[in-house]
Design an enzyme around this catalytic site. Sequence first.
Site, short mmCIF file in Angstrom:
data_model
loop_
_atom_site.label_atom_id
_atom_site.label_comp_id
_atom_site.label_asym_id
_atom_site.label_seq_id
_atom_site.Cartn_x
_atom_site.Cartn_y
_atom_site.Cartn_z
N ASP A 169 12.80 -3.94 -0.62
CA ASP A 169 12.08 -3.61 0.61
C ASP A 169 12.51 -4.65 1.63
OD1 ASP A 169 10.36 -3.34 2.71
OD2 ASP A 169 8.59 -2.95 1.47
N LYS A 172 9.49 -3.59 12.06
CA LYS A 172 9.21 -5.02 11.91
C LYS A 172 10.44 -5.82 12.37
CE LYS A 172 6.04 -3.13 8.98
NZ LYS A 172 5.95 -1.66 8.80
N PHE A 226 -7.95 2.58 3.66
CA PHE A 226 -8.22 1.59 4.71
C PHE A 226 -7.95 2.14 6.10
CE2 PHE A 226 -3.72 1.01 5.17
CZ PHE A 226 -3.24 1.27 3.88
N ARG A 252 -7.08 -6.93 4.55
CA ARG A 252 -6.10 -6.87 3.47
C ARG A 252 -6.77 -7.38 2.21
NH1 ARG A 252 -1.63 -3.80 4.72
NH2 ARG A 252 -3.49 -2.58 4.45
N THR A 301 0.81 -1.23 0.00
CA THR A 301 0.00 0.00 0.00
C THR A 301 0.84 1.28 0.00
OG1 THR A 301 -0.13 -0.26 2.39
CG2 THR A 301 -1.98 -1.11 1.11
C1 P71 Z 1 1.93 -3.56 8.30
C2 P71 Z 1 2.64 -2.31 7.98
C3 P71 Z 1 2.15 -1.03 8.56
C4 P71 Z 1 1.00 -0.62 7.71
C5 P71 Z 1 1.23 0.10 6.56
C6 P71 Z 1 0.17 0.36 5.72
C7 P71 Z 1 -1.07 -0.14 6.01
C8 P71 Z 1 -1.30 -0.84 7.17
C9 P71 Z 1 -0.26 -1.09 8.02
C10 P71 Z 1 4.38 -1.44 6.59
C11 P71 Z 1 5.27 -1.67 5.53
C12 P71 Z 1 5.45 -3.00 5.00
C13 P71 Z 1 6.28 -3.19 3.91
C14 P71 Z 1 6.47 -4.53 3.32
C15 P71 Z 1 6.78 -0.87 3.85
C16 P71 Z 1 5.97 -0.61 4.93
C17 P71 Z 1 5.82 0.78 5.41
N1 P71 Z 1 3.60 -2.39 7.06
N2 P71 Z 1 6.93 -2.14 3.37
O1 P71 Z 1 2.18 -4.56 7.61
O2 P71 Z 1 4.83 -4.05 5.52
O3 P71 Z 1 6.54 0.95 6.57
O4 P71 Z 1 4.76 1.45 8.25
O5 P71 Z 1 7.16 1.90 8.72
O6 P71 Z 1 5.94 3.31 7.11
O7 P71 Z 1 1.15 -3.57 9.24
P1 P71 Z 1 6.05 1.96 7.73
#
Ligand code: P71
Length: 470
Positions: A228, A271, A462, A395, A138
Amino acid sequence: MTAQRPVTTGRQLGRRSWAEPWKIKMVEPLRLTTPDERAKALAEAGYNTFLLRSDDVYIDLLTDSGPRAMSDRQWSALLLGDEAYAGSRNFYELEEAVRDAYGYRLVVPVHQGRGAEHLLSQVAIRPGQFVPGNMYFTTTRVHQERAGGTFVDVIIDEAHDPENEHPFKGDVDLTKLEDLISRVGAEQIAYVSLAGTVNMAGGQPVSMACARSLRDLCDRHGIRIFLDATRMAENAFFIQEREPGYEGKNIAEILREFCSYTDGAWMSAKKDSLVNIGGWLALNDQGLFDEVSNLVVVFEGLHTYGGLAGRDMAAMAVGIRESLSDDHIRARIGQVRYLGELLEGTGVPFVRPIGGHAIFVDARRFYPHLKQDEFPAQTLAAELYLDSGIRSMERGIVSAGRDPKTGDHNRPKLELTRLTIPRRVYTQAHMDIVAEAIEAVYAQRDSAKGLKMAYEPNYLRFFQARFDRL
Ligand code: P71
């Protein structure tokens, strides 16, 4: 519970079950709500789990991004924060940790992953260019689009099928990529956007063989690969487990080799790296890096803190090293599998193989009577919260947003509700509760009605959309 006694990862591997390689030193009380309190809280939140107050949540499986327990080493590093505006000691610690773990030369900190996505997209995409990648994410895609790029999905077809058991469902389909290159020309490809343990596909890994052949292909066409790296240490675990020749290598070695096939990476350290906030962008090309570290001062902060406190960088540097421990990753992924194994045999449909950070329940098959435009995955997240105060995340069609050209909903094949396990936060008993709750909601599935969208924001809808019950 109808599930059989689960076969845990540990018992598959040997005699003993897995256990966390740590013990608990500090606890945070949880609050159980009543069904009436939950009904009120959810209605106030517009049936969107992002809009709930965390005090109204019992077990929080919204995300694995940020809500983690830091180690005693990380907490002590916080006290050693050097809060100088420029040249903080902790920046140099972070730089060294990223260089050691990921192998890139030039590092700039950012406040979190999307800060890095913004910077990279601005410097590496020219308007009108294409950005092929192994499934959209996203925030990643929104920054690519805002920079004038068009994301093109080049993941293997298996990734879009929740039941397909392919061991590396995150792999790039090189034929799809080659077709795109011959259609638009290599100069029109900004870069390949490659992600480890592909989030939207269910936390599915990319193989080393894929990274290697992608590098060959891109070298032939002069195309850059940016990674990423958000869940790349966890991706390394799957390579160790599944790819011939890697059984004897440790997570750190596998991670370094994988990164060596790419030209740079961005990171949401919330993460893999076991911190509550932080990220970085790392590159090998000095010219591109100069552009990035100039832009970072406009949007994030000076290039030696990038929107973070010194103490955040200190905790991140320690977290990066801890995240490469084989024992840690085995227990982390072991816990995700434990939950999946509890659901095995209950009829609850979920994405196979079990991925790295979450169980993704297949809401299409969970609620076959709901049309995708009635938001089955959002409905399941709402019903699960009502049942037991467990918070999960949609999702599916809501996350996929709209096509910028036609304005219609994007309708992804995968319509999933994600039960995301934060690292080092919950115990096995919490997982038992989650499995029981999912089963209870499944038993009531026929009576579930869908939702309609009552408010839709422009970007990343979302997060803030509101719904009414049908
Ligand atoms: C996750 C998140 C956080 C999130 C982001 C958007 C919608 C819902 C929840 C963030 C990611 C991710 C990948 C593969 C970049 C980001 C952005 N994930 N790449 O899964 O999974 O990083 O949140 O630190 O800005 O809940 P950021």
